[in-house]
Design a protein around this motif. Structure first.
Motif, PDB file in Angstrom:
ATOM      1  N   ALA A 178      51.141  81.407 -61.953  1.00 57.17           N
ATOM      2  CA  ALA A 178      51.617  80.624 -63.132  1.00 57.17           C
ATOM      3  C   ALA A 178      51.663  79.158 -63.314  1.00 57.17           C
ATOM      4  O   ALA A 178      51.576  78.470 -62.022  1.00 57.17           O
ATOM      5  CB  ALA A 178      53.175  80.913 -63.403  1.00 57.17           C
ATOM      6  N   MET A 179      51.255  78.680 -64.317  1.00 52.22           N
ATOM      7  CA  MET A 179      51.072  77.149 -64.392  1.00 52.22           C
ATOM      8  C   MET A 179      51.934  76.547 -65.350  1.00 52.22           C
ATOM      9  O   MET A 179      51.985  77.136 -66.485  1.00 52.22           O
ATOM     10  CB  MET A 179      49.433  76.914 -64.493  1.00 52.22           C
ATOM     11  CG  MET A 179      48.738  77.457 -65.432  1.00 52.22           C
ATOM     12  SD  MET A 179      46.943  77.148 -65.562  1.00 52.22           S
ATOM     13  CE  MET A 179      46.364  78.267 -67.112  1.00 52.22           C
ATOM     14  N   PRO A 180      52.370  75.336 -65.036  1.00 48.76           N
ATOM     15  CA  PRO A 180      53.239  74.576 -66.081  1.00 48.76           C
ATOM     16  C   PRO A 180      52.438  74.171 -67.300  1.00 48.76           C
ATOM     17  O   PRO A 180      51.240  73.876 -67.046  1.00 48.76           O
ATOM     18  CB  PRO A 180      53.930  73.583 -65.345  1.00 48.76           C
ATOM     19  CG  PRO A 180      53.148  73.290 -64.119  1.00 48.76           C
ATOM     20  CD  PRO A 180      52.277  74.628 -63.874  1.00 48.76           C
ATOM     21  N   ILE A 181      53.120  74.159 -68.382  1.00 47.35           N
ATOM     22  CA  ILE A 181      52.319  73.660 -69.580  1.00 47.35           C
ATOM     23  C   ILE A 181      53.216  72.721 -70.250  1.00 47.35           C
ATOM     24  O   ILE A 181      54.272  72.796 -70.326  1.00 47.35           O
ATOM     25  CB  ILE A 181      51.739  74.844 -70.509  1.00 47.35           C
ATOM     26  CG1 ILE A 181      52.821  75.932 -70.780  1.00 47.35           C
ATOM     27  CG2 ILE A 181      50.607  75.423 -69.742  1.00 47.35           C
ATOM     28  CD1 ILE A 181      52.515  76.756 -71.783  1.00 47.35           C
TER      29      ILE A 181
ATOM     30  N   ARG B 264      49.036  85.545 -69.806  1.00 48.95           N
ATOM     31  CA  ARG B 264      50.409  85.777 -70.344  1.00 48.95           C
ATOM     32  C   ARG B 264      50.966  84.325 -70.582  1.00 48.95           C
ATOM     33  O   ARG B 264      51.238  83.522 -69.861  1.00 48.95           O
ATOM     34  CB  ARG B 264      51.161  86.554 -69.279  1.00 48.95           C
ATOM     35  CG  ARG B 264      52.475  87.214 -70.034  1.00 48.95           C
ATOM     36  CD  ARG B 264      53.253  87.834 -68.965  1.00 48.95           C
ATOM     37  NE  ARG B 264      54.042  87.088 -68.006  1.00 48.95           N
ATOM     38  CZ  ARG B 264      53.673  87.036 -66.659  1.00 48.95           C
ATOM     39  NH1 ARG B 264      52.987  87.826 -66.235  1.00 48.95           N
ATOM     40  NH2 ARG B 264      54.414  86.254 -65.782  1.00 48.95           N
ATOM     41  N   LEU B 265      51.507  84.286 -71.657  1.00 50.96           N
ATOM     42  CA  LEU B 265      52.469  82.909 -72.172  1.00 50.96           C
ATOM     43  C   LEU B 265      53.833  83.331 -72.237  1.00 50.96           C
ATOM     44  O   LEU B 265      54.198  84.162 -72.731  1.00 50.96           O
ATOM     45  CB  LEU B 265      51.904  82.357 -73.536  1.00 50.96           C
ATOM     46  CG  LEU B 265      52.923  81.348 -73.965  1.00 50.96           C
ATOM     47  CD1 LEU B 265      52.543  79.985 -73.345  1.00 50.96           C
ATOM     48  CD2 LEU B 265      52.323  80.909 -75.512  1.00 50.96           C
ATOM     49  N   ASP B 266      54.813  82.721 -71.061  1.00 47.95           N
ATOM     50  CA  ASP B 266      55.970  83.033 -71.275  1.00 47.95           C
ATOM     51  C   ASP B 266      56.948  81.995 -71.897  1.00 47.95           C
ATOM     52  O   ASP B 266      56.611  80.536 -71.569  1.00 47.95           O
ATOM     53  CB  ASP B 266      56.643  83.357 -69.782  1.00 47.95           C
ATOM     54  CG  ASP B 266      55.903  84.737 -69.162  1.00 47.95           C
ATOM     55  OD1 ASP B 266      56.307  85.725 -69.639  1.00 47.95           O
ATOM     56  OD2 ASP B 266      54.930  84.453 -68.383  1.00 47.95           O
ATOM     57  N   THR B 267      57.876  82.100 -72.641  1.00 49.94           N
ATOM     58  CA  THR B 267      58.771  81.001 -73.202  1.00 49.94           C
ATOM     59  C   THR B 267      60.090  81.128 -73.107  1.00 49.94           C
ATOM     60  O   THR B 267      60.432  82.670 -73.275  1.00 49.94           O
ATOM     61  CB  THR B 267      58.325  80.743 -74.656  1.00 49.94           C
ATOM     62  OG1 THR B 267      58.221  82.017 -75.390  1.00 49.94           O
ATOM     63  CG2 THR B 267      56.972  80.157 -74.776  1.00 49.94           C
ATOM     64  N   VAL B 268      60.998  80.014 -73.072  1.00 51.25           N
ATOM     65  CA  VAL B 268      62.228  80.384 -73.104  1.00 51.25           C
ATOM     66  C   VAL B 268      62.846  79.553 -74.283  1.00 51.25           C
ATOM     67  O   VAL B 268      62.152  78.390 -74.245  1.00 51.25           O
ATOM     68  CB  VAL B 268      63.012  79.945 -71.794  1.00 51.25           C
ATOM     69  CG1 VAL B 268      64.556  80.178 -71.983  1.00 51.25           C
ATOM     70  CG2 VAL B 268      62.734  80.720 -70.800  1.00 51.25           C
ATOM     71  N   TYR B 269      63.523  80.075 -75.483  1.00 53.78           N
ATOM     72  CA  TYR B 269      63.779  79.173 -76.221  1.00 53.78           C
ATOM     73  C   TYR B 269      65.149  79.642 -77.190  1.00 53.78           C
ATOM     74  O   TYR B 269      65.891  80.689 -76.618  1.00 53.78           O
ATOM     75  CB  TYR B 269      62.729  79.537 -77.364  1.00 53.78           C
ATOM     76  CG  TYR B 269      62.546  80.911 -77.952  1.00 53.78           C
ATOM     77  CD1 TYR B 269      63.390  81.297 -79.157  1.00 53.78           C
ATOM     78  CD2 TYR B 269      61.717  81.777 -77.025  1.00 53.78           C
ATOM     79  CE1 TYR B 269      63.068  82.587 -79.386  1.00 53.78           C
ATOM     80  CE2 TYR B 269      61.633  83.138 -77.472  1.00 53.78           C
ATOM     81  CZ  TYR B 269      62.567  83.620 -78.464  1.00 53.78           C
ATOM     82  OH  TYR B 269      62.101  84.891 -78.953  1.00 53.78           O
ATOM     83  N   THR B 270      65.654  78.903 -77.950  1.00 51.44           N
ATOM     84  CA  THR B 270      66.834  79.134 -78.774  1.00 51.44           C
ATOM     85  C   THR B 270      66.474  79.105 -80.275  1.00 51.44           C
ATOM     86  O   THR B 270      65.416  78.259 -80.735  1.00 51.44           O
ATOM     87  CB  THR B 270      67.966  78.211 -78.437  1.00 51.44           C
ATOM     88  OG1 THR B 270      67.463  76.896 -78.817  1.00 51.44           O
ATOM     89  CG2 THR B 270      68.520  78.280 -77.085  1.00 51.44           C
ATOM     90  N   GLY B 271      67.141  79.754 -81.190  1.00 56.58           N
ATOM     91  CA  GLY B 271      66.879  79.539 -82.521  1.00 56.58           C
ATOM     92  C   GLY B 271      68.263  79.630 -83.525  1.00 56.58           C
ATOM     93  O   GLY B 271      69.167  79.846 -82.925  1.00 56.58           O
ATOM     94  N   VAL B 272      68.053  79.671 -84.669  1.00 53.54           N
ATOM     95  CA  VAL B 272      69.176  79.756 -85.585  1.00 53.54           C
ATOM     96  C   VAL B 272      69.206  81.055 -86.299  1.00 53.54           C
ATOM     97  O   VAL B 272      68.155  81.566 -86.727  1.00 53.54           O
ATOM     98  CB  VAL B 272      69.173  78.489 -86.635  1.00 53.54           C
ATOM     99  CG1 VAL B 272      69.183  77.180 -85.886  1.00 53.54           C
ATOM    100  CG2 VAL B 272      67.881  78.568 -87.392  1.00 53.54           C
ATOM    101  N   ILE B 273      70.233  81.431 -86.524  1.00 54.07           N
ATOM    102  CA  ILE B 273      70.536  82.552 -87.339  1.00 54.07           C
ATOM    103  C   ILE B 273      70.899  82.052 -88.797  1.00 54.07           C
ATOM    104  O   ILE B 273      71.869  81.386 -89.190  1.00 54.07           O
ATOM    105  CB  ILE B 273      71.607  83.298 -86.976  1.00 54.07           C
ATOM    106  CG1 ILE B 273      71.524  84.049 -85.579  1.00 54.07           C
ATOM    107  CG2 ILE B 273      71.966  84.577 -87.883  1.00 54.07           C
ATOM    108  CD1 ILE B 273      72.721  84.779 -84.906  1.00 54.07           C
ATOM    109  N   ASN B 274      70.036  82.428 -89.901  1.00 54.26           N
ATOM    110  CA  ASN B 274      70.230  81.860 -91.267  1.00 54.26           C
ATOM    111  C   ASN B 274      71.227  82.593 -91.878  1.00 54.26           C
ATOM    112  O   ASN B 274      71.804  83.696 -91.463  1.00 54.26           O
ATOM    113  CB  ASN B 274      68.866  81.892 -92.050  1.00 54.26           C
ATOM    114  CG  ASN B 274      67.664  81.025 -91.210  1.00 54.26           C
ATOM    115  OD1 ASN B 274      67.893  79.933 -91.370  1.00 54.26           O
ATOM    116  ND2 ASN B 274      66.892  81.426 -90.648  1.00 54.26           N
ATOM    117  N   THR B 275      71.609  82.079 -93.206  1.00 58.42           N
ATOM    118  CA  THR B 275      72.543  82.638 -94.096  1.00 58.42           C
ATOM    119  C   THR B 275      71.908  83.119 -95.235  1.00 58.42           C
ATOM    120  O   THR B 275      72.468  83.896 -96.347  1.00 58.42           O
ATOM    121  CB  THR B 275      73.853  81.917 -94.394  1.00 58.42           C
ATOM    122  OG1 THR B 275      73.079  80.645 -94.984  1.00 58.42           O
ATOM    123  CG2 THR B 275      74.741  81.474 -93.256  1.00 58.42           C
TER     124      THR B 275
END
Length: 888
Positions: A100-103, A128-139
């Motif tokens: 794995a290499m950082p990007i 293989r591209l691995d990501t860690v993330y957060t998102g929003v739950i819309n109304t």
């Protein structure tokens, strides 16, 4: 996807069985997709996603991890994926067989993309591209979204989570190659409350207890599909199920306490799987087909065809005896038929880019009618294609129209493509092409198309080639004309003779337009127009091209130049021929009756012929006509009555004439549903009651008042399929006490569908003060996040100017109540019924505030208001003159 507004809909009032593996047809490599638009550099494409999400429903956020297996096809310094409203905290890229290499991550909200850059340029190969993330739950229904609703048993406020990714919103859920041509398989898992049901495209493969009231749900690997078809939902739900085909289970997922409300939909859903599998010649390739009932509503869509996990708003899926009308029951059937058709036309074979959206929606609309006609021929569903044709022509006749296959480059342009041109014109043109090719040849062509392109992507030309090869020479040129040229052919009869039982009809082609009449008269667009012409006998098929033609047909009866109403064109007859058709009206086929009515009313309204002949034709419809024809004719009268709003004497005279023809039909049907009656008759009863209520018929208004008064003693006194019909009449004529009573009923209801309908009714009163109170209430939390917009739409029906001004004054708050795709359209459409000349200037100011590529909806409203201002005085004069010439 099915598009229908909430107000219109009401007014109409987890399996684990395995199936045999299906050989997957490999699509063309996206990097070689020459000529197909993309927002992404064509240097890589995905093969598989592994996504895990943990929603926090209370705080409207979620966290996620994603791994994308992809192939780089040419050297590149970076990878670009779509991402919107995501905060990506880390990412790594791993070459196949390497470390794995950082990007570095660069987000670009304007282009809705994330750029992933490595220290060195990336060589072609697999990664293989691995990501860690957060998102929003819309109304609102964009990405992962929440819907709040009352529990059906306790009345306690409950929250469910759902996803809506079409067209460009999968990028709100995870970093993705979020375009239809980038097909891949998906592994999805989610951490959710232990007591709740989680649903996705595939059945649950595994559940793990994590403690603390949580579990991890892992779903089976999906088939290869486009990102917009991925689905995830979780909530306090229950499921009814049955076998649809060997190894395929059908299910209705609905809020707990729904009980048998999903049974009608389930029994209609299951038979669609073998029906479509046989018609398309391809088995359904998933082990289950769920339809998930979502409380609430959207201003953009009513149902979405996620593969194996259709999402449908509850009002169009569950059958609640307390409120579901006959029209709503029919809508359950047709909406499911539409979405299940997509499982093949759209999901198995997918358009390469959104310019060919009609390959999804036009075909699903056409197939929903075909399927409904197969299972419910007594509903006369083929007659409804005429209504669809008219919806399309109401847009296609303006200079703001667009071809079926249109250039689309931006997100805003994609969102605007979901209109009557894509859906209803698409269906009308397909119906015409099927008639040209013949049913068996057409079906064989579709089967070959499915066989050759399954699990891949196509463009319109691929379909035409398949049908031509099946035995329809010349179809490509006709289809190309009608899908790439905007507008409506006008077929005019210039002469008619009949000798020895054979009619000779001389025809000339022009172009019908609403706002470019002089321009198209001088230089009309030319099409190759397939015709079906009859003179009381078997119709003759021919092609009108080059501007003029002659057709001979057996019989000397009244000539119909669009027999069966399968052609997409307007038909202009000579006065003598139209008079002959008027005399024969009671004996014509119902489809020709309804087609001639609507065609000639439009031709007269738009100045192609006087108004009197069109009303003579309308008046020739007998009161005992087919219920669909009766409803169409009656609807034309109600529309005319509204146009006479400043002519009360003429209104009264018109009501007297309408009552003489249609009141006996209503009295025969009665005010109460009858056991064993047909659905069209039940729906006609509601149509007549509603129309007579609108026109102020004293008997109908008094009956609505009587029933409403009975609620004080018995809250269930109005329950039944006519509840919404009667309440709508009450709401239109509401006093302050009535309005307050409806508001109290809405707040107390434990039915999400009833509650949103009752709140919407608060915007309907003709009383301006009550309509204002409804608009103010819509900006509070009381109605619910997805109901407020419908209240505002309801208010605009009789108070367009005040409602439009209100929306502009509260624009940011209003836009928060509407799906992102619908905001410009929503605000502009509030002005649709305005008669104030100043409104056009207001709309032009509004147009200046939106991106140019999003302005078409504003232009459409401006065009409609401009033409209505010209046409209304002429229509009123023509109608009042016609009424004056008729005996009472």
């Amino acid at each position: 996807m099915r598009t229908i507004s909430f107000v219109s809909a009401i007014a109409l009032s987890v399996a684990t069985a395995a199936i045999p593996a299906v050989a997957q047809q490999a699509p063309a490599n996206p990097s070689a997709a020459a000529g197909v638009h993309t927002d992404l550099p064509r240097v890589a494409h995905p093969s598989h996603y592994t996504i895990s999400v943990t929603p926090d429903a209370k705080n409207l956020t979620f966290s996620g991890t994603s791994s994308v297996d992809l192939e780089v096809t040419e050297a590149t310094p970076f990878l670009t994926l779509h991402a919107l409203d995501l905060k990506i905290s880390s990412a790594t890229l791993t070459p196949a067989g390497g470390a794995a290499m950082p990007i570095t991550i660069t987000m670009d909200p304007a282009s809705q993309t994330a750029k992933f850059t490595a220290a060195q340029p990336l060589a072609p190969g697999k990664y293989r591209l691995d990501t860690v993330y957060t998102g929003v739950i819309n109304t609102q229904a964009n990405g992962l979204f929440a819907l709040d609703y009352p529990d059906k048993v306790t009345g306690k406020e409950t929250r469910g989570l759902f996803t809506q990714f079409e067209a460009p919103d999968a990028r709100r859920f995870a970093p993705m190659f979020d375009e239809p041509i980038y097909k891949a398989t998906f592994d999805l898992s989610a951490v959710v409350p232990s007591t709740q049901m989680a649903v996705s495209n595939m059945p649950v493969a595994k559940e793990e207890d994590l403690g603390k009231g949580l579990k991890r749900v892992t779903f089976g690997t999906s088939q290869k599909m486009s990102s917009y078809l991925l689905f995830f939902g979780v909530g306090d739900w229950e499921r009814l199920s049955k076998e649809a085909a060997p190894g395929v289970q059908a299910g209705i997922v609905s809020p707990k306490g729904s009980g048998e409300q999903g049974r009608f939909a389930l029994n209609e859903l299951a038979p669609l799987i073998p029906f479509y599998a046989e018609y398309f010649g391809q088995p359904y390739p998933l082990p289950k087909i769920d339809n998930i009932a979502a409380p609430g509503q959207s201003q953009f869509f009513s149902a979405m065809e996620n593969w194996g996990a259709i999402l449908t708003f509850e009002r169009i899926l569950l059958d609640d005896p307390a409120i579901t009308s006959a029209a709503a029951r029919q809508n359950i059937v047709t909406t499911q038929a539409h979405e299940v058709a997509h499982q093949w036309f759209g999901n198995l074979v997918t358009m390469a880019w959104w310019e060919d959206l009609w390959l999804n929606e036009g075909f699903a609309s056409w197939m929903e009618t075909k399927a409904t006609a197969h299972f419910h021929p007594d509903w006369f569903p083929l007659l409804n294609r005429v209504d669809g044709r008219e919806q399309a022509m109401n847009l296609d006749g303006f200079k703001t129209t667009h071809p079926i296959v249109q250039e689309i480059k931006t997100v805003d342009e994609t969102n605007q493509a979901f209109d009557a041109i894509t859906y209803q014109k698409g269906e009308a043109v397909i119906s015409m092409l099927e008639a040209y090719a013949g049913e068996s040849v057409w079906r064989d062509g579709l089967r070959n198309y499915m066989r050759d392109h399954k699990f891949g992507n196509t463009r319109s030309k691929d379909l035409w080639q398949a049908v031509e090869k099946a035995g329809a020479p010349g179809l490509t040129s006709i289809a190309t004309d009608f899908t790439t040229k905007p507008g409506i052919p006008l077929v005019k009869v210039t002469g008619l003779t009949c000798k020895k039982g054979v009619s000779t009809v001389s025809l000339q082609q022009g172009e019908f337009s609403i706002d470019r009449k002089d321009e198209v008269a001088a230089k009309p667009t030319m099409w190759k127009v397939p015709l079906l012409v009859s003179a009381g006998g078997e119709p003759v098929r021919t092609i009108l091209e080059g501007g003029k033609g002659t057709v001979t047909v057996k019989g000397c009866g009244p000539v119909v130049i669009n027999s069966g109403q399968l052609g997409y064109y307007r038909s202009l007859y000579t006065p003598a021929m139209l008079a002959k058709l008027t005399a024969a009206m009671p004996t014509l086929q119902p489809v020709d009756q309804t087609g001639l009515i609507q065609d000639n009313m439009e031709l007269s309204t738009r100045g192609y012929q006087p108004l009197a002949p069109a009303f003579d034709l309308l008046a020739a419809v007998p009161g005992n006509a087919n219920p669909i024809v009766t409803g169409t004719a009656f609807g034309e009268y109600v529309g005319a009555w509204r146009t006479l709003e400043k002519e009360p004497a003429a209104q009264a005279k018109l009501l007297t004439r309408v009552s003489g023809t249609f009141k006996p039909r209503l009295m025969s049907l009665g005010f109460e549903p009858k056991a064993g009656e047909s659905l069209p008759n039940a729906d006609l009863r509601a149509t007549l009651i509603s129309g007579f209520g609108t026109m102020g018929d004293p008997d109908v208004v008094a009956e609505a008042r009587r029933r409403f008064t009975a609620l004080s003693a018995n809250p269930k006194a109005m329950d039944g399929p006519l509840k919404t019909t009667w309440l709508n009449i009450v709401a239109r004529n509401a006093t302050k006490a009535d309005w307050d009573a409806i508001r109290t009923m809405a707040a107390a209801s434990t039915s999400a569908v009833e509650r949103q309908y009752l709140y919407t009714l608060l915007g309907r009163p003709s009383d301006a003060a009550l309509a204002k109170a409804a608009r103010d209430l819509a900006l509070t939390d009381a109605p619910g996040k997805t109901t407020s917009a419908a209240m505002i739409v309801a208010s605009a029906g009789l108070h367009a100017d005040e409602t439009y001004d209100f929306a502009l004054a509260n624009r940011a708050r209003i836009e928060a109540l509407v799906d992102a795709q619908s905001r410009v359209t929503f605000i502009a459409s509030l002005a649709n019924s305005s008669t104030d000349p100043a409104m056009i200037a207001k709309l032009q100011t509004f147009k200046a505030s939106v991106p140019a590529e999003a302005s078409r909806p504003v232009d459409r409203v401006i065009g409609g208001l401009t033409e209505r201002a010209k046409a209304r005085p002429l229509f009123v004069k023509g109608l009042t003159d016609w009424l004056a010439a008729k005996k009472k």
